[in-house]
Design an enzyme around this catalytic site. Structure first.
Site, PDB file in Angstrom:
ATOM      1  CE  LYS A  53      -3.781  -2.449   2.234  1.00 26.45           C
ATOM      2  NZ  LYS A  53      -4.415  -2.846   3.501  1.00 26.45           N
ATOM      3  CD  GLN A  97      -3.144  -4.324   6.706  1.00 25.75           C
ATOM      4  OE1 GLN A  97      -3.060  -3.384   5.914  1.00 25.75           O
ATOM      5  NE2 GLN A  97      -3.833  -5.427   6.419  1.00 25.75           N
ATOM      6  CG  ASP A 120      -9.277   0.285   4.931  1.00 22.20           C
ATOM      7  OD1 ASP A 120      -9.069  -0.009   3.737  1.00 22.20           O
ATOM      8  OD2 ASP A 120      -8.532  -0.090   5.857  1.00 22.20           O
TER       9      ASP A 120
END
Ligand code: NAP
Length: 292
Positions: A53, A97, A120
């Site tokens: 990412k 994460q 997200d």
């Protein structure tokens, strides 16, 4: 005829190239998009995801700030880091994460992220906005993986409206939002899970099948209607340690379209994360630029 490839690698690369132009345009106005990435502990898979990412951000010209925290960070310590990123004007998106160590509550952590930085798309407000069809009104973000699946289907002009879509897996991050996005596009949706009876019978009626289970060979050729579009979200390791999805390779002989693993949904998830970050930066710019 073997299935047409739903090539997530190629589409993701094209989207990211296009996005790099948008990022430069924003940056020239003094507003380079910024993504904060928080990684707790040293889980090897999470490290790889985070590295990919961060690298994808750099390639697109997005500034990223990686904050590594030890495995034993307290929940208060983690929430404090998130709050600081919430208040940081240089940060447009915040990603924590997953998975987190068991002593940390994912729900509390995700809900601490400001909804305007929830790139997200996991915040309750983003989930509510998806349910109510309000994302386009500037509330919240679409979760990256199911959003990537929709873009992959659209890139191949797979018909959705009026078709029967079968989603296997009902997680809050993949299966449920996937079902809602297909519903919003007028598919007739069946959402399956581990307690579903006669899964093969149901899957056989799907014009579109999305598998998000996390078990190899969940979907086999005998379960697929000839010509169906099959999207494989699963990430698994086979006995030899090779990366495989949920969908058996033989499905290729029956399906009309099939996404590979690797090279299907994975790269699309990253592309959508970058798009959401740029969208967040645009929204913030629109709020801070005075209108005359
Ligand atoms: P998850 O939270 O573990 O959910 C798995 C779902 O599969 C659950 O709803 C479960 O049902 C269902 N399930 C389990 N066994 C089943 C069976 N035998 N038949 C039918 N349904 C079954 O997983 P997730 O986070 O949604 O992720 C799913 C997979 O996608 C994983 O392999 C993950 O690594 C992968 N993934 C990939 C990406 C990407 O970017 N490519 C992104 C996210 C996730 P119950 O609810 O009844 O337990």
């Amino acid at each position: 005829m073997p299935a047409r490839l739903l090539d997530g690698s190629a589409l993701s690369a094209a989207l990211r190239r296009a996005l790099a132009g948008d990022v430069e345009a924003l940056s020239s106005t003094g507003r380079r998009p910024g993504l904060a990435v928080v990684l707790v502990g040293d889980d090897p898979a999470s490290q790889v995801y985070v590295r990919n990412k961060v690298r994808a951000c750099a390639d697109a010209g997005i500034r990223s700030e990686l904050r590594r925290l030890p495995d034993d960070v307290t929940e208060a310590g983690l929430l404090d880091v998130i709050e600081r990123f919430n208040a940081d004007d240089g940060i447009d998106g915040i990603l924590v994460q997953m998975p987190l160590p068991p002593h940390l509550s994912p729900a509390r952590v995700l809900e601490t992220i400001g909804v305007d930085k929830d790139v997200d798309g996991f915040h309750l407000s983003s989930a509510g906005a998806l349910l109510h069809g309000r994302i386009e009104d500037g509330i919240g973000f679409l979760p990256c993986t199911p959003y990537g699946v929709m873009r992959l289907l659209d890139s191949a002009a797979v018909p959705i409206a009026g078709r029967h879509a079968v989603v296997i897996g009902r997680s809050n991050t993949v299966g449920k939002p996937m079902a809602l996005m297909l519903l919003a596009r007028d598919a007739t949706v069946t959402l399956c899970h581990s307690r579903t009876r006669d899964l093969p019978e149901i899957v056989r009626t799907g014009d579109i099948v999305v598998s998000a289970v996390g078990r190899a060979a969940t979907v086999t050729a005998d379960m697929i209607k000839p010509g169906a579009a099959v999207v494989d979200v699963g990430i698994n390791r086979d006995a030899a340690g090779k990366l495989v999805g949920d969908v058996d390779a033989t499905v290729r002989e029956v399906a009309g379209w099939l996404s590979p693993v690797p090279g299907g949904v994975g790269p699309m998830t990253i592309a959508m994360l970058l798009e959401n970050t740029v969208l967040a930066a645009r929204r913030r710019q629109a709020h801070t630029t005075p209108t005359t």
